[in-house]
Design an enzyme around this catalytic site. Structure first.
Site, PDB file in Angstrom:
ATOM      1  N   TYR A 140      50.791  25.556  60.654  1.00  0.00           N
ATOM      2  CA  TYR A 140      50.287  25.968  61.963  1.00  0.00           C
ATOM      3  C   TYR A 140      48.790  25.681  62.119  1.00  0.00           C
ATOM      4  O   TYR A 140      47.975  26.020  61.254  1.00  0.00           O
ATOM      5  CB  TYR A 140      50.520  27.473  62.190  1.00  0.00           C
ATOM      6  CG  TYR A 140      49.857  27.987  63.444  1.00  0.00           C
ATOM      7  CD1 TYR A 140      50.380  27.681  64.698  1.00  0.00           C
ATOM      8  CD2 TYR A 140      48.678  28.737  63.381  1.00  0.00           C
ATOM      9  CE1 TYR A 140      49.766  28.123  65.848  1.00  0.00           C
ATOM     10  CE2 TYR A 140      48.051  29.178  64.533  1.00  0.00           C
ATOM     11  CZ  TYR A 140      48.597  28.873  65.763  1.00  0.00           C
ATOM     12  OH  TYR A 140      47.977  29.294  66.909  1.00  0.00           O
TER      13      TYR A 140
ATOM     14  N   HIS B 175      39.781  26.436  75.210  1.00  0.00           N
ATOM     15  CA  HIS B 175      39.677  27.881  75.032  1.00  0.00           C
ATOM     16  C   HIS B 175      38.338  28.447  75.522  1.00  0.00           C
ATOM     17  O   HIS B 175      38.118  29.655  75.469  1.00  0.00           O
ATOM     18  CB  HIS B 175      39.879  28.251  73.561  1.00  0.00           C
ATOM     19  CG  HIS B 175      41.293  28.119  73.103  1.00  0.00           C
ATOM     20  ND1 HIS B 175      42.047  26.983  73.284  1.00  0.00           N
ATOM     21  CD2 HIS B 175      42.121  29.002  72.470  1.00  0.00           C
ATOM     22  CE1 HIS B 175      43.252  27.159  72.775  1.00  0.00           C
ATOM     23  NE2 HIS B 175      43.324  28.379  72.276  1.00  0.00           N
TER      24      HIS B 175
ATOM     25  N   ASN C 233      39.114  31.412  65.663  1.00  0.00           N
ATOM     26  CA  ASN C 233      39.997  32.497  65.266  1.00  0.00           C
ATOM     27  C   ASN C 233      39.196  33.494  64.445  1.00  0.00           C
ATOM     28  O   ASN C 233      38.632  33.141  63.419  1.00  0.00           O
ATOM     29  CB  ASN C 233      41.160  31.942  64.429  1.00  0.00           C
ATOM     30  CG  ASN C 233      42.500  32.384  64.964  1.00  0.00           C
ATOM     31  OD1 ASN C 233      42.615  33.465  65.536  1.00  0.00           O
ATOM     32  ND2 ASN C 233      43.505  31.555  64.770  1.00  0.00           N
TER      33      ASN C 233
ATOM     34  N   TYR D 177      26.592  77.443  74.221  1.00  0.00           N
ATOM     35  CA  TYR D 177      27.144  76.470  73.270  1.00  0.00           C
ATOM     36  C   TYR D 177      26.260  75.238  73.082  1.00  0.00           C
ATOM     37  O   TYR D 177      26.200  74.675  71.991  1.00  0.00           O
ATOM     38  CB  TYR D 177      28.524  76.003  73.739  1.00  0.00           C
ATOM     39  CG  TYR D 177      29.632  77.016  73.576  1.00  0.00           C
ATOM     40  CD1 TYR D 177      29.403  78.299  73.096  1.00  0.00           C
ATOM     41  CD2 TYR D 177      30.939  76.679  73.924  1.00  0.00           C
ATOM     42  CE1 TYR D 177      30.418  79.214  72.961  1.00  0.00           C
ATOM     43  CE2 TYR D 177      31.975  77.593  73.793  1.00  0.00           C
ATOM     44  CZ  TYR D 177      31.707  78.865  73.318  1.00  0.00           C
ATOM     45  OH  TYR D 177      32.725  79.765  73.180  1.00  0.00           O
TER      46      TYR D 177
ATOM     47  N   ARG E  93      23.844  76.522  70.515  1.00  0.00           N
ATOM     48  CA  ARG E  93      24.448  77.126  69.332  1.00  0.00           C
ATOM     49  C   ARG E  93      25.375  76.150  68.589  1.00  0.00           C
ATOM     50  O   ARG E  93      25.500  76.209  67.364  1.00  0.00           O
ATOM     51  CB  ARG E  93      25.242  78.354  69.769  1.00  0.00           C
ATOM     52  CG  ARG E  93      25.634  79.248  68.628  1.00  0.00           C
ATOM     53  CD  ARG E  93      26.560  80.392  68.996  1.00  0.00           C
ATOM     54  NE  ARG E  93      26.747  80.693  70.392  1.00  0.00           N
ATOM     55  CZ  ARG E  93      27.858  81.274  70.861  1.00  0.00           C
ATOM     56  NH1 ARG E  93      28.840  81.583  70.045  1.00  0.00           N
ATOM     57  NH2 ARG E  93      27.970  81.556  72.135  1.00  0.00           N
TER      58      ARG E  93
ATOM     59  N   PHE F 141      43.421  38.165  62.281  1.00  0.00           N
ATOM     60  CA  PHE F 141      42.546  38.040  63.448  1.00  0.00           C
ATOM     61  C   PHE F 141      42.700  39.206  64.428  1.00  0.00           C
ATOM     62  O   PHE F 141      41.953  39.318  65.393  1.00  0.00           O
ATOM     63  CB  PHE F 141      42.873  36.748  64.210  1.00  0.00           C
ATOM     64  CG  PHE F 141      44.346  36.598  64.483  1.00  0.00           C
ATOM     65  CD1 PHE F 141      44.990  37.410  65.398  1.00  0.00           C
ATOM     66  CD2 PHE F 141      45.096  35.668  63.792  1.00  0.00           C
ATOM     67  CE1 PHE F 141      46.346  37.293  65.637  1.00  0.00           C
ATOM     68  CE2 PHE F 141      46.455  35.548  64.017  1.00  0.00           C
ATOM     69  CZ  PHE F 141      47.084  36.367  64.948  1.00  0.00           C
TER      70      PHE F 141
ATOM     71  N   GLU G 137      51.750  35.886  71.652  1.00  0.00           N
ATOM     72  CA  GLU G 137      50.793  36.944  71.322  1.00  0.00           C
ATOM     73  C   GLU G 137      51.132  38.144  72.205  1.00  0.00           C
ATOM     74  O   GLU G 137      50.509  38.384  73.234  1.00  0.00           O
ATOM     75  CB  GLU G 137      49.370  36.426  71.543  1.00  0.00           C
ATOM     76  CG  GLU G 137      49.051  35.275  70.597  1.00  0.00           C
ATOM     77  CD  GLU G 137      47.904  34.387  71.060  1.00  0.00           C
ATOM     78  OE1 GLU G 137      47.186  34.786  72.000  1.00  0.00           O
ATOM     79  OE2 GLU G 137      47.736  33.299  70.487  1.00  0.00           O
TER      80      GLU G 137
END
Length: 526
Positions: free
Chosen positions: A58, A88, A200, A284, A287, A332, A417
C-alpha cells in the site's frame, strides 16, 4: 536550572514539548547522527527493493485510500508521490502561526528519522534546511479530520520540497519556487512512498498539543498566584489550603496548588489581620482553588504524558519494520491526542470559569474595607463593573467551545476511512480556549491588584508584594474611570510574557528563599 542539551539527535533522543519548542526557537540544534542515517538509508533501500520486485504494498506501488487496489507501475511510482502532495493540498482558512508550522517540521523529522518510513536522506536534509533557516511553509488551519494523518496540513507543509506552495521567509510570504531559485536549490524528486510518509502522521495535532502544554502550564502557574492575591484582597481564609485537609484526598494537582497558595501567603500581615474574624467559610471560588485548579493541573499532566508518547512515535503508514515485514496499520489515527486535547479544552475553560467567579466576587463589596466595584467614588464612576462583562463573555464563549471534537466522526475516502478523530479541531479549539483564559486571567490580575491595594499599608508575603509592585509598573491604581481596555491589554501581555512566574524566580534568587513545591514550575523540565 535547565539541563536541556544544546543539541538534540533526531530519531534517537527522547523529545518533550520543551525540547520541540527549544529546537523551533533556535535554542537547541536538531541533528541526525550517522547511526540514524544508516537506518534511514536502510529503510529507503527496502522500499526501492519492493518497487523493483513488484510485490504490492500500500502507498508504494498502489493507489491511496479507496484506490488501494489500483496497481502503480514502477515507472509511475515517483509521479504518484508528487501527485499525492498536490491532490491532498486542500486546506482552507487562516494560516496557522509560523511557530506551529515550524514545530510540525521538527516533529516530522523526529518521526521519520527513526528509520521506519522509507524516506530519503536528502529529503530529511532539505527539511532540516527549512528548520534551520526559518523558511517556514504556509499551512492553512482547516481541512484535517485527524485520522489518515493530518493529510491536508502536512501536504501544504511539504509542498515547498517540490517547488510548490508558499513560505514565510525573512518576514515575507513568497512562492516556494522563488525561494528555491534564490538559494540555488532544485525541487526534490520524491522517491516511492516519500510523499505518503511526509503527509501521513499526526504532526498538526501534536504541534498544537505542544503549544497547549506550554501555554496552559503558564496559565495554571499564574492562576494560582492571581488566586492567592485575590484571597488577600478579599481577606479569605488560609485553612482550606492546609496540608492536613489535602492529605485526606491526595490528588497530585490539589496538593500542588494548596502548597503553592500556602507558600505565597506565608508571612502575610494581611492574613494575620483577620485571622480571628467571624466569617466561617469563603465562597467556592476561593475555598476550592486547590480542587478546581488542581483538577486542571491533573488534566495538563495527562496531556503532557500522552503527548510525549506521541512525539516519540512513528505515526505514518505503511510502516517498514524490516525487509520481510511491512505493515499497513493505523498509527496515524489521532484519537489518543484528540481525546486528551478535548479534556484540555475543558480543563482550560474551568480555570477561566472560576477566575470569572472571583472577579465577580471582588466587585460585590461584601468584604470589610473593600468598596463595591473596587472604587470609592461610584455612581459617577462604574469602577470595575464592566471588566467582568468581558470575562463573562469569554467564559461563556469557552463553554461553547468545550463540545468534544473527538465525539464526532464523518466517514471519508469513500468509506475506507470510516472512523476519524477530528483531533485537528480538538487542537485548534484547545488553543482558542487557552487564549481566552489568558484574557480572563489578565482581567482577574487587574481586579486582584486593585483589591490588594485596599489592604495597604499591611504587607502580604514577599512574593505577592513583589508581584503587586511589578503590576503597578504597568497598570496604575484606578481611582476613577478610564479606558480599561488599555489596562486589559497590558494585563494580557503580562500573562503571555509569564511576568508573574519571572517575578517569583527573581525573588527566589534575591531573597534566597525556596518556592518550588510538588511537581516543578519550571516548564523546561517537562
Amino acid at each position: 536550572m535547565s539541563t536541556k542539551p544544546k543539541t538534540f539527535l533526531y530519531g534517537e533522543d527522547r523529545m518533550t514539548a520543551g525540547t520541540a519548542l527549544a529546537i523551533a526557537r533556535g535554542k537547541t540544534a536538531g541533528l541526525i547522527s550517522d547511526e540514524s542515517r544508516k537506518k534511514i538509508n536502510a529503510s529507503s533501500k527496502i522500499v526501492a527493493d519492493i518497487v523493483a520486485e513488484g510485490h504490492p504494498v500500500y502507498g508504494i506501488n498502489t493507489g491511496f485510500g479507496p484506490l488501494c487496489t489500483t496497481s502503480i507501475s514502477k515507472e509511475e511510482t515517483k509521479i504518484l508521490q508528487k501527485n499525492i502532495l498536490q491532490s491532498h493540498s486542500v486546506g482552507v482558512g487562516k494560516s496557522i502561526p509560523q511557530e506551529i508550522a515550524k514545530l510540525m517540521l521538527v516533529l516530522k523529522v523526529h518521526a521519520l528519522a527513526q528509520g521506519y518510513s522509507g524516506i530519503a536522506e536528502t529529503t530529511l536534509d532539505r527539511i532540516l534546511w527549512h528548520i534551520e533557516n526559518d523558511a517556514t511553509p504556509v499551512v492553512p488551519s482547516q481541512g484535517s479530520v485527524g485520522a489518515s494523518g493530518d493529510l491536508a496540513p502536512l501536504s501544504h507543509l511539504f509542498l515547498p520540497l517540490i517547488g510548490l506552495g508558499k513560505v514565510e521567509y525573512e518576514n515575507k510570504t513568497i512562492d516556494a519556487h522563488t525561494l528555491l531559485e534564490n538559494k540555488g536549490f532544485e525541487p526534490l524528486e520524491l522517491g516511492p512512498k516519500e510523499g505518503l510518509a511526509l503527509i501521513n502522521g499526526t504532526q498538526f495535532i501534536a504541534a498544537h498539543a505542544v503549544k497547549a502544554v506550554e501555554r496552559l502550564h503558564a496559565c495554571l502557574s499564574q492562576a494560582d498566584v492571581i488566586g492567592a492575591m485575590m484571597i488577600e484582597g478579599l481577606q479569605g481564609s488560609i485553612k482550606p489550603f492546609h496540608n492536613e485537609l489535602h492529605a485526606l484526598r491526595p490528588f497530585k494537582g490539589n496538593l500542588h496548588v494548596a502548597q503553592r497558595i500556602q507558600r505565597l501567603l506565608k508571612g502575610s500581615e494581611i492574613l494575620e489581620d483577620h485571622i480571628d474574624c467571624e466569617r466561617v467559610q469563603d465562597p467556592y471560588s476561593l475555598r476550592c482553588i486547590p480542587q478546581v485548579h488542581g483538577a486542571s493541573r491533573n488534566a495538563w499532566l495527562h496531556l503532557k504524558e500522552l503527548l510525549e508518547i506521541e512525539l516519540n512515535s512513528v505515526t505514518d503508514n505503511p510502516v517498514i519494520i524490516d525487509r520481510n515485514l511491512t505493515i499497513s496499520g493505523g498509527n496515524f489515527h489521532g484519537q489518543p491526542l484528540a481525546m486528551a486535547l478535548d479534556y484540555t479544552c475543558l480543563a482550560s475553560a474551568e480555570i477561566g470559569n472560576i477566575s470569572d467567579r472571583r472577579i465577580y466576587l471582588a466587585l460585590e463589596g461584601n468584604s470589610l474595607g473593600l468598596p463595591k466595584l473596587l472604587m470609592e467614588d461610584t455612581g459617577i464612576n462604574s469602577g470595575y463593573m464592566i471588566l467582568q462583562y468581558t470575562s463573562a463573555a469569554l467564559a461563556s464563549e469557552n463553554k461553547g467551545l468545550c463540545f468534544p471534537a473527538s465525539a464526532d466522526s464523518i466517514p471519508t475516502s469513500l468509506g475506507q476511512e470510516d472512523h476519524v478523530s477530528m483531533g485537528s479541531i480538538s487542537g485548534r479549539k484547545a488553543l482558542q480556549v487557552i487564549e481566552n483564559v489568558e484574557k480572563i486571567l489578565a482581567i482577574e490580575l487587574l481586579t486582584a491588584a486593585q483589591a490588594f491595594e485596599f489592604r495597604k499599608p499591611l504587607k502580604s508575603g514577599v512574593f505577592l508584594d513583589e508581584i503587586h509592585k511589578e503590576i503597578r509598573k504597568q497598570v496604575t491604581f484606578a481611582d476613577k474611570d478610564r479606558v480599561f481596555s488599555e489596562d486589559i491589554e497590558k494585563g494580557i501581555a503580562m500573562i503571555r510574557d509569564k511576568t508573574l512566574i519571572k517575578v517569583i524566580e527573581r525573588v527566589q534568587k534575591r531573597e534566597n528563599v525556596a518556592f518550588q513545591v510538588a511537581f516543578s514550575d519550571d516548564f523546561e523540565q517537562y
